[in-house]
Design a protein around this motif. Structure first.
Motif, PDB file in Angstrom:
ATOM      1  N   ASN A 201      -3.895   5.678  -6.616  1.00 34.26           N
ATOM      2  CA  ASN A 201      -5.030   5.150  -7.385  1.00 34.26           C
ATOM      3  C   ASN A 201      -6.309   5.190  -6.554  1.00 34.26           C
ATOM      4  O   ASN A 201      -7.405   5.338  -7.095  1.00 34.26           O
ATOM      5  CB  ASN A 201      -4.788   3.690  -7.782  1.00 34.26           C
ATOM      6  N   TYR A 202      -6.157   4.999  -5.263  1.00 28.79           N
ATOM      7  CA  TYR A 202      -7.323   4.920  -4.374  1.00 28.79           C
ATOM      8  C   TYR A 202      -7.794   6.333  -4.030  1.00 28.79           C
ATOM      9  O   TYR A 202      -8.996   6.607  -4.047  1.00 28.79           O
ATOM     10  CB  TYR A 202      -6.980   4.048  -3.150  1.00 28.79           C
ATOM     11  N   ALA A 203      -6.839   7.216  -3.757  1.00 31.99           N
ATOM     12  CA  ALA A 203      -7.193   8.614  -3.464  1.00 31.99           C
ATOM     13  C   ALA A 203      -7.997   9.209  -4.621  1.00 31.99           C
ATOM     14  O   ALA A 203      -8.981   9.916  -4.411  1.00 31.99           O
ATOM     15  CB  ALA A 203      -5.919   9.430  -3.220  1.00 31.99           C
ATOM     16  N   GLU A 232     -14.146  -2.345 -16.950  1.00 39.41           N
ATOM     17  CA  GLU A 232     -12.833  -2.818 -16.530  1.00 39.41           C
ATOM     18  C   GLU A 232     -12.806  -3.429 -15.136  1.00 39.41           C
ATOM     19  O   GLU A 232     -12.628  -4.604 -14.975  1.00 39.41           O
ATOM     20  CB  GLU A 232     -11.825  -1.678 -16.667  1.00 39.41           C
ATOM     21  N   GLU A 233     -12.973  -2.633 -14.081  1.00 38.33           N
ATOM     22  CA  GLU A 233     -12.981  -3.196 -12.729  1.00 38.33           C
ATOM     23  C   GLU A 233     -13.639  -2.221 -11.766  1.00 38.33           C
ATOM     24  O   GLU A 233     -13.947  -1.074 -12.134  1.00 38.33           O
ATOM     25  CB  GLU A 233     -11.571  -3.559 -12.273  1.00 38.33           C
ATOM     26  N   ALA A 234     -13.854  -2.689 -10.538  1.00 39.08           N
ATOM     27  CA  ALA A 234     -14.432  -1.808  -9.521  1.00 39.08           C
ATOM     28  C   ALA A 234     -13.294  -1.226  -8.680  1.00 39.08           C
ATOM     29  O   ALA A 234     -12.125  -1.509  -8.931  1.00 39.08           O
ATOM     30  CB  ALA A 234     -15.407  -2.597  -8.658  1.00 39.08           C
ATOM     31  N   ILE A 260      -5.709 -11.472  -7.350  1.00 41.15           N
ATOM     32  CA  ILE A 260      -5.417 -12.868  -6.992  1.00 41.15           C
ATOM     33  C   ILE A 260      -6.730 -13.649  -6.848  1.00 41.15           C
ATOM     34  O   ILE A 260      -6.819 -14.813  -7.233  1.00 41.15           O
ATOM     35  CB  ILE A 260      -4.541 -12.907  -5.718  1.00 41.15           C
ATOM     36  N   THR A 261      -7.766 -12.976  -6.342  1.00 44.96           N
ATOM     37  CA  THR A 261      -9.079 -13.635  -6.258  1.00 44.96           C
ATOM     38  C   THR A 261      -9.608 -13.867  -7.674  1.00 44.96           C
ATOM     39  O   THR A 261     -10.170 -14.928  -7.955  1.00 44.96           O
ATOM     40  CB  THR A 261     -10.061 -12.757  -5.454  1.00 44.96           C
ATOM     41  N   ARG A 262      -9.420 -12.892  -8.552  1.00 40.81           N
ATOM     42  CA  ARG A 262      -9.862 -13.036  -9.949  1.00 40.81           C
ATOM     43  C   ARG A 262      -9.282 -14.287 -10.582  1.00 40.81           C
ATOM     44  O   ARG A 262      -9.999 -15.109 -11.151  1.00 40.81           O
ATOM     45  CB  ARG A 262      -9.456 -11.793 -10.755  1.00 40.81           C
ATOM     46  N   GLY A 302     -12.368  -9.892  -4.722  1.00 38.70           N
ATOM     47  CA  GLY A 302     -11.202  -9.273  -4.089  1.00 38.70           C
ATOM     48  C   GLY A 302     -10.945  -9.909  -2.734  1.00 38.70           C
ATOM     49  O   GLY A 302     -11.822 -10.589  -2.186  1.00 38.70           O
ATOM     50  N   THR A 303      -9.757  -9.679  -2.200  1.00 40.11           N
ATOM     51  CA  THR A 303      -9.368 -10.298  -0.939  1.00 40.11           C
ATOM     52  C   THR A 303     -10.325  -9.945   0.198  1.00 40.11           C
ATOM     53  O   THR A 303     -10.706 -10.814   0.982  1.00 40.11           O
ATOM     54  CB  THR A 303      -7.930  -9.850  -0.586  1.00 40.11           C
ATOM     55  N   ALA A 304     -10.736  -8.698   0.297  1.00 40.58           N
ATOM     56  CA  ALA A 304     -11.541  -8.276   1.450  1.00 40.58           C
ATOM     57  C   ALA A 304     -12.896  -8.973   1.475  1.00 40.58           C
ATOM     58  O   ALA A 304     -13.268  -9.582   2.474  1.00 40.58           O
ATOM     59  CB  ALA A 304     -11.708  -6.761   1.444  1.00 40.58           C
TER      60      ALA A 304
HETATM   61  N1  PMP Z   1      -8.779  -4.267  -8.153  1.00 44.78           N
HETATM   62  C1  PMP Z   1      -8.335  -3.337  -7.295  1.00 44.78           C
HETATM   63  C2  PMP Z   1      -8.193  -1.939  -7.771  1.00 44.78           C
HETATM   64  C3  PMP Z   1      -8.009  -3.698  -5.968  1.00 44.78           C
HETATM   65  O1  PMP Z   1      -7.587  -2.783  -5.093  1.00 44.78           O
HETATM   66  C4  PMP Z   1      -8.152  -5.044  -5.561  1.00 44.78           C
HETATM   67  C5  PMP Z   1      -7.825  -5.455  -4.145  1.00 44.78           C
HETATM   68  N2  PMP Z   1      -6.473  -5.830  -4.020  1.00 44.78           N
HETATM   69  C6  PMP Z   1      -8.600  -5.980  -6.504  1.00 44.78           C
HETATM   70  C7  PMP Z   1      -8.910  -5.557  -7.790  1.00 44.78           C
HETATM   71  C8  PMP Z   1      -8.705  -7.430  -6.156  1.00 44.78           C
HETATM   72  O2  PMP Z   1      -7.420  -7.999  -5.996  1.00 44.78           O
HETATM   73  P1  PMP Z   1      -7.164  -9.232  -5.044  1.00 44.78           P
HETATM   74  O3  PMP Z   1      -8.110 -10.305  -5.490  1.00 44.78           O
HETATM   75  O4  PMP Z   1      -5.747  -9.600  -5.275  1.00 44.78           O
HETATM   76  O5  PMP Z   1      -7.445  -8.789  -3.656  1.00 44.78           O
END
Ligand code: PMP
Length: 355
Positions: A201-203, A232-234, A260-262, A302-304
């Motif tokens: 998915n990331y590649a 949808e999402e980033a 999980i942050t969401r 997100g976690t980071a």
């Molecule tokens: N969407 C994607 C595609 C992600 O890679 C991440 C990071 N894990 C998130 C959302 C955020 O998820 P989380 O809050 O669990 O880090």
């Protein structure tokens, strides 16, 4: 090296620590790793004895299926240190559950819970000096599973490697980000793997993201693959919109990662009596809200980065600035979330996990 077996885990400790060579004030995200790593092989239909060893390169056959068919899933989590030197994880069961949801979708064996938590705790106890105190400092934890079987026929592997590696990270004070709403490329599709943390998915996102970066933007906001009308999402974050005083975010689906942050932010918003609308969000309504001034904030979670405010978005040739009020929701959510993570605030939802 000392060599011990604890709870059916083989532990080989590093002879000396590399920690004194690390400049913790100048650390690039994800380039420095702690002294130890956890690994466990799946062979003959079962997970073998897990081990912790000094952090080191792997020897892996060039025909390992991960290199050819991308059978790889991962997780991202963080450990935090409080004022009294105690180390805490944040909702680790959710990461454990999610790696197995991802594994299942990629036809990989699920990892046992006891091995996951025993491995994580033992590893973090050994490398606890690498978890630094201070607001924003954390140890980023990367569990992952790869198909290690040396065989290049296109079918699921019969051998896998589960690992956990850890990397110290600094507070993440980045400039506000500018995003482009996807109109051509897609990150995921109905019935696909968007909900899984699958390496592929990331590649697949790197190229479209590179294209927007060449035009001075930072990230893509992905839309649904069928119509490109729904936000949808980033790339590594879920996304929230504040319309007047209401918070709006897309529902999770098989195209979106269940962040999980969401879900923590949704709960914190409710705790603060903020109305949260979880429903499909259209590009059209967000553009209109930007025009009539009711769009107050956009931020990723997100976690980071915990939360990352978005200062502008582009759709087609139009660019919209997001003019935030003085007291932002994202500022408040970040503070409240981090106060729970660092054992400063009361943990009323039972999210902290002590190492
Ligand atoms: N969407 C994607 C595609 C992600 O890679 C991440 C990071 N894990 C998130 C959302 C955020 O998820 P989380 O809050 O669990 O880090």
């Amino acid at each position: 090296m000392s060599n011990t077996i604890v709870n059916e885990m083989k532990i080989v400790k590093a002879e000396s620590s590399k920690i004194q060579d690390v400049d913790f004030d100048n650390i690039d995200f994800g380039r420095v790793f702690t002294d130890h790593m956890f690994s466990c092989d799946f062979k003959d239909g079962k997970w073998q004895t897990p081990e912790i060893t000094p952090y080191q390169p792997l020897t892996i056959d060039p025909s390992a299926r991960v290199f050819h068919y991308g059978q790889a899933v991962f997780e991202g989590m963080k450990a935090f240190k409080d004022d009294k030197d105690a180390v805490w994880l944040f909702r680790p069961e959710d990461n454990f559950n999610r790696i197995n949801i991802s594994a299942k979708r990629l036809a990989m064996p699920e990892f046992p819970k006891e091995y996951f938590f025993n491995g994580l705790e033992t590893l973090l106890k050994l490398d606890k000096e690498w978890v630094k105190k201070g607001d924003g400092n954390a140890l980023y934890i990367r569990p992952f599973i790869i198909a290690s079987e040396p065989a290049i026929s296109a079918s699921p592997a019969e051998e896998y490697k589960f690992m956990i590696i850890c990397s110290p990270v600094k507070a993440y004070y980045k400039d506000k980000i500018k995003v482009v709403i996807a109109e051509k490329y897609s990150r995921s599709a109905d019935g696909g793997v968007g909900f899984a943390k699958a390496a592929g998915n990331y590649a697949a996102q790197f190229y479209p993201t590179k294209l927007v970066q060449e035009t001075g933007f930072h990230q893509v906001i992905w839309t649904d693959a069928n119509t490109h009308e729904y936000l949808e999402e980033a790339g590594t974050m879920n996304i929230f919109f504040r319309i007047n005083d209401k918070l709006v975010t897309a529902p999770t689906s098989d195209r979106i990662l269940d962040g999980i942050t969401r879900k923590s932010i949704i709960q914190i918003a409710k705790d603060n009596n903020i109305e949260v609308d979880i429903r499909p969000v259209t590009v059209k309504e967000i553009k209109e809200a930007a025009k009539d001034g009711s769009l107050k904030e956009i931020f990723g979670s997100g976690t980071a980065a915990v939360v990352s405010p978005i200062s502008a978005f582009k759709h087609g040739e139009e660019v919209f600035d997001v003019v935030e009020p003085e007291n932002t929701y994202h500022g408040m959510f970040k503070r409240q979330l981090m106060d729970i993570q660092y054992n400063i605030a009361e943990d009323k939802h039972g999210w902290r996990y002590k190492i």
